[in-house]
Design a protein around this motif. Structure first.
Motif, PDB file in Angstrom:
ATOM      1  N   ALA A 181       0.630  -1.226   0.422  1.00  0.00           N
ATOM      2  CA  ALA A 181      -0.295  -0.193   0.238  1.00  0.00           C
ATOM      3  C   ALA A 181       0.526   1.259   0.143  1.00  0.00           C
ATOM      4  O   ALA A 181      -0.296   2.504   0.080  1.00  0.00           O
ATOM      5  N   GLY A 182       2.073   1.344   0.713  1.00  0.00           N
ATOM      6  CA  GLY A 182       2.806   2.468  -0.165  1.00  0.00           C
ATOM      7  C   GLY A 182       3.031   3.418   0.652  1.00  0.00           C
ATOM      8  O   GLY A 182       3.793   4.336   1.210  1.00  0.00           O
ATOM      9  N   ILE A 183       2.998   2.456   2.358  1.00  0.00           N
ATOM     10  CA  ILE A 183       2.819   2.347   3.433  1.00  0.00           C
ATOM     11  C   ILE A 183       4.436   2.178   4.358  1.00  0.00           C
ATOM     12  O   ILE A 183       4.333   1.421   4.922  1.00  0.00           O
ATOM     13  N   THR A 184       5.084   2.765   5.182  1.00  0.00           N
ATOM     14  CA  THR A 184       6.205   2.173   5.556  1.00  0.00           C
ATOM     15  C   THR A 184       5.792   1.960   6.771  1.00  0.00           C
ATOM     16  O   THR A 184       5.070   2.832   7.572  1.00  0.00           O
ATOM     17  N   SER A 185       5.923   0.180   7.817  1.00  0.00           N
ATOM     18  CA  SER A 185       5.707  -0.461   8.555  1.00  0.00           C
ATOM     19  C   SER A 185       6.507   0.799   9.533  1.00  0.00           C
ATOM     20  O   SER A 185       5.989   0.889  10.885  1.00  0.00           O
ATOM     21  N   TYR A 186       8.084   1.214   9.665  1.00  0.00           N
ATOM     22  CA  TYR A 186       7.847   1.541  11.377  1.00  0.00           C
ATOM     23  C   TYR A 186       9.359   2.528  11.023  1.00  0.00           C
ATOM     24  O   TYR A 186      10.058   3.334   9.906  1.00  0.00           O
TER      25      TYR A 186
END
Length: 422
Positions: A181-186
Motif C-alpha cells: 500500500a506504499g506505507i512505511t511500517s516503522y
C-alpha cells in the motif's frame, strides 16, 4: 511514563508544603523541642518531575486530614543517584520510589516488609512479582505500564489489515500489506539505548517460561544468552523493523523523531508503550491508534504483552515514624482512584481502582491483555546492574549496521552479561 532516559536533573520543590515543621522537625517531634511535640515530618523522594505539582497537591490534601504530619517531597529524574547520596550522608528519606526485581533486591536490607499491610491483597497479579522477595512484599505499586507495537488504525485499514497479528508469520504478512500500500511500517528510534537494548531485546527473556530462573542460570554461567529458544524470533522482529522501516537510517533516529513520524502518519507502527499517548496526541490529537503484543513465535498462545510496574513506593525500615509512613500508604491506596488514576493519570495496579477513558486507547488495549492474563514480566528488570542495558545496545546497533553477524552480536552480548556478574 516519559522517556526512559530523562536528563539527570533534580527538581527540588522549595520549602515545605505547608506551614509547620522545619528541617529538624523529625528530631523535634521525638524530643518535644520548640513546642512541636506531636508534629511529624516525613521525607519523600519521588521520580517523575512531570507530576511534581500534582504530587504536591496530594500531599497537601493528606496534611489537611492529618494536620500533625507534613510530608516534604523531593522530585528528581534520577532517584538512584540521589538515593545513594542521601543514605551516604545520613539524610535518609522515609519513603522513596524504586524499580522492582533486581533494584529492590539490592536495597532489600534497607526496606520495610509491607506484607501485612491491608492493601497488599488488592494488588494486581502482574504487579506482584517485582515487589516480592522470598515471599515478602516490599513495594507499593504506583502504576502498571505495558509496551508492544503501537499502530495506526487508519493506515492498517488502508492496507486492508482487519486484525492485529498474533504470530510471527502474521506480522510478516502485515508488513507486506503495508509495503504493497506504499506505507512505511516503522521508523524506530535505534539511536537510543532503551527501545532497542532494553525493551525489544528483553522480549526473548520475558518469553521464557521462567524468566527469573533463566536470568539466574545466566548469572551462574550454566546458560548463555544464545540458549534462549526465543532469540531467533527476536532477530526476526528486529530484521522486520529495519527492512520494512528506515533501514540503517534507524540508527540515527531519536525517540522524538520516532514519535513525530508515527504521529504524522509517516509510519504505521512503533515499538513503544502506553507512555507515548500524550506525546503523540500533542502532534495529532485526532489519530486513531492501538497497541498489540509483539509475537516471537508462530504460537499465538505465547504472544503476550510485557506489563509491569515502572516504580514502587518503598519504605525505609529505619524511619523514625514507620507507622505514620504505612498510614500514608494506606491513605494513598484508599484514595488512589482520585490521585493515582485521575490526577497522576496512572493506569492502576490495584484491582479496586478502575482505568478511566482519559488514560486513552493504549491503556485500554493493555487492560485487555491484563484481564485475559496474557502478560509477561519486564525481564530487563532481572538483568545485572552496572550499565548492562547501555552495553547491550552496541552490538545490536552494529548488527543493524551490517558490522556484525547475528552470531557475533550474540557472542558480544554474552560477554557483557558475563562481565556484569564477575
Amino acid at each position: 511514563m516519559n522517556k526512559w532516559l530523562s536528563s539527570l536533573a533534580i527538581i527540588a520543590l522549595t520549602g515545605t508544603l505547608l506551614v509547620g515543621c522545619g528541617s529538624n522537625a523529625a528530631e523535634n517531634a521525638s524530643s518535644g523541642e520548640g513546642g512541636n511535640s506531636g508534629k511529624i515530618t516525613l521525607k519523600l523522594l519521588q521520580n517523575k518531575p512531570e507530576i511534581a505539582d500534582k504530587l504536591k497537591q496530594m500531599l497537601a490534601d493528606y496534611h489537611k486530614v492529618n494536620p500533625n504530619v507534613t510530608i516534604e517531597p523531593e522530585v528528581t529524574a534520577d532517584v538512584p543517584t540521589r538515593l545513594k547520596t542521601m543514605f551516604a550522608s545520613g539524610d535518609e528519606p522515609d519513603i522513596f520510589t524504586m524499580k522492582g526485581y533486581a533494584d529492590m533486591k539490592n536495597w532489600q536490607e534497607k526496606l520495610a516488609d509491607l506484607s501485612g499491610e491491608p492493601w497488599v491483597e488488592d494488588v494486581l497479579p502482574a504487579a506482584e512479582p517485582g515487589m516480592t522477595i522470598d515471599g515478602k512484599k516490599y513495594g507499593f505499586p504506583l502504576a502498571i505500564e505495558g509496551y508492544g507495537f503501537v499502530y495506526n488504525k487508519v493506515l492498517f485499514a488502508k492496507a486492508g489489515i482487519d486484525k492485529v497479528p498474533t504470530t510471527l508469520t502474521e506480522l510478516k504478512e502485515v508488513n507486506e500489506k503495508l509495503k504493497a500500500a506504499g506505507i512505511t511500517s516503522y521508523a524506530e528510534a535505534y539511536r537510543e539505548n532503551w527501545p532497542l537494548g532494553q525493551h525489544l531485546f528483553s522480549l526473548p527473556f520475558s518469553y521464557e517460561p521462567d524468566p527469573e530462573g533463566f536470568a539466574k542460570k545466566l548469572n551462574e554461567g550454566t546458560a548463555q544468552v544464545k540458549d534462549s529458544p526465543y532469540m531467533k524470533g527476536f532477530f526476526d522482529v528486529l530484521d522486520m523493523t529495519v527492512n520494512y522501516g528506515k533501514g540503517q537510517d534507524s540508527l540515527g533516529l531519536s525517540y522524538d523523531a520516532e514519535v513525530a513520524s508515527f504521529a504524522s502518519g509517516k509510519s504505521a507502527m512503533m515499538q513503544q508503550g502506553v507512555w507515548v499517548l500524550q506525546p503523540v496526541m500533542k502532534i495529532n490529537a485526532n489519530i486513531q491508534m492501538g497497541m498489540f503484543a509483539i509475537p516471537l513465535t508462530d504460537n499465538p498462545e505465547e504472544t503476550k504483552l510485557p506489563v509491569s510496574v515502572p516504580n514502587y513506593y518503598v519504605v525505609n525500615k529505619n524511619s523514625k515514624h514507620l507507622d505514620e509512613v504505612k498510614k500514608f500508604l494506606a491513605w494513598v491506596h484508599d484514595n488512589g482512584q482520585k490521585y493515582l488514576v485521575e490526577s497522576f493519570q496512572f493506569t492502576p495496579a490495584f484491582t479496586s481502582m478502575k482505568a478511566t477513558a482519559d488514560l486513552g486507547p493504549l491503556a485500554e488495549d493493555m487492560g485487555r491483555y491484563v484481564a485475559e492474563n496474557k502478560t509477561l514480566p519486564w525481564a530487563f528488570a532481572l538483568w545485572p546492574n552496572g550499565g548492562i542495558r547501555e552495553q547491550f545496545v552496541k552490538p545490536l546497533q552494529q548488527y543493524i549496521a551490517g558490522q556484525m553477524t547475528k552470531e557475533e552480536a550474540l557472542e558480544d552480548l554474552q560477554k557483557s552479561w558475563t562481565a556484569a556478574v564477575d
